[in-house]
Design a protein around this motif. Structure first.
Motif, PDB file in Angstrom:
ATOM      1  N   CYS A  17       0.785  -1.563  -0.126  1.00  0.00           N
ATOM      2  CA  CYS A  17       0.279   0.022  -0.374  1.00  0.00           C
ATOM      3  C   CYS A  17       1.191   1.197   0.028  1.00  0.00           C
ATOM      4  O   CYS A  17       0.354   2.117  -1.307  1.00  0.00           O
ATOM      5  CB  CYS A  17      -0.698   0.034   1.220  1.00  0.00           C
ATOM      6  N   LEU A  21       0.851   4.248  -3.372  1.00  0.00           N
ATOM      7  CA  LEU A  21       0.979   5.549  -2.740  1.00  0.00           C
ATOM      8  C   LEU A  21       2.058   6.601  -2.647  1.00  0.00           C
ATOM      9  O   LEU A  21       1.630   7.385  -3.288  1.00  0.00           O
ATOM     10  CB  LEU A  21       0.624   6.038  -1.176  1.00  0.00           C
ATOM     11  N   SER A  22       3.205   5.861  -2.893  1.00  0.00           N
ATOM     12  CA  SER A  22       4.362   6.754  -3.356  1.00  0.00           C
ATOM     13  C   SER A  22       5.037   6.564  -5.051  1.00  0.00           C
ATOM     14  O   SER A  22       4.807   7.713  -5.870  1.00  0.00           O
ATOM     15  CB  SER A  22       5.412   6.487  -2.951  1.00  0.00           C
ATOM     16  N   ALA A  24       1.464   6.470  -7.142  1.00  0.00           N
ATOM     17  CA  ALA A  24       0.294   7.274  -6.934  1.00  0.00           C
ATOM     18  C   ALA A  24       0.833   9.234  -6.942  1.00  0.00           C
ATOM     19  O   ALA A  24       0.610   9.968  -7.783  1.00  0.00           O
ATOM     20  CB  ALA A  24      -1.136   7.271  -6.486  1.00  0.00           C
ATOM     21  N   PRO A  45       0.168  11.834  -0.516  1.00  0.00           N
ATOM     22  CA  PRO A  45      -0.205  10.526  -0.959  1.00  0.00           C
ATOM     23  C   PRO A  45       1.471  10.478  -0.356  1.00  0.00           C
ATOM     24  O   PRO A  45       1.694   8.820   0.254  1.00  0.00           O
ATOM     25  CB  PRO A  45      -0.503  10.983  -2.175  1.00  0.00           C
ATOM     26  N   GLN A  46       2.616  11.149  -0.829  1.00  0.00           N
ATOM     27  CA  GLN A  46       3.700  10.858  -0.738  1.00  0.00           C
ATOM     28  C   GLN A  46       4.210  10.039   1.159  1.00  0.00           C
ATOM     29  O   GLN A  46       5.048   9.523   1.193  1.00  0.00           O
ATOM     30  CB  GLN A  46       4.835  11.778  -1.416  1.00  0.00           C
ATOM     31  N   GLY A  49       2.439   7.295   2.120  1.00  0.00           N
ATOM     32  CA  GLY A  49       2.609   6.418   1.659  1.00  0.00           C
ATOM     33  C   GLY A  49       4.442   5.483   2.374  1.00  0.00           C
ATOM     34  O   GLY A  49       4.599   4.895   2.611  1.00  0.00           O
TER      35      GLY A  49
END
Length: 117
Positions: A17, A21-22, A24, A45-46, A49
């Motif tokens: 996950c 996220l990273s 994305a 999101p980073q 992530g």
């Protein structure tokens, strides 16, 4: 199923996950059209992530020295990402790269004749 196996599965889920996220966040930085959207993609999101990756590492490694280092990395990530985003946003605003029509409130605008912005 033993506790160690369950923690390994939770670690795997957190790592996957966090990596997604990273990924994305990286795609968002490349694909979003303006500075404010890119700044959002580079921070929210980073950071989540990276924190999920750190949780996955903590669940997998489980030693005191590793956990201490992981906590430090997480704290530094949470402390530096918002400051970096603030500086990028301010530099973009001052250089004229922000579309002011996208802003709901422009707190950095010069005051008008009656002191209003």
């Amino acid at each position: 199923m033993s506790v160690g196996t369950a923690l390994d599965w939770l670690a795997a889920v957190a790592l996957v996950c966090g990596a997604l996220l990273s990924l994305a966040a990286g795609i968002g930085v490349l694909r979003f059209p303006d500075v404010l959207d890119r700044m959002h993609a580079a921070t929210k999101p980073q950071v989540l992530g990276v924190l999920l990756l750190l949780v996955g590492l903590a669940l997998r490694l489980r030693t005191a020295a590793d956990l201490g280092m992981i906590v430090l990395v997480g704290v530094f990530q949470l402390a530096t990402a918002p400051v970096a985003a603030q500086m990028i946003g301010r530099a973009a605003y001052r250089s004229g790269r922000v579309d002011r029509g996208l802003l709901d409130v422009d707190e950095l605008a010069e005051p008008g004749p009656r002191g209003r912005r």
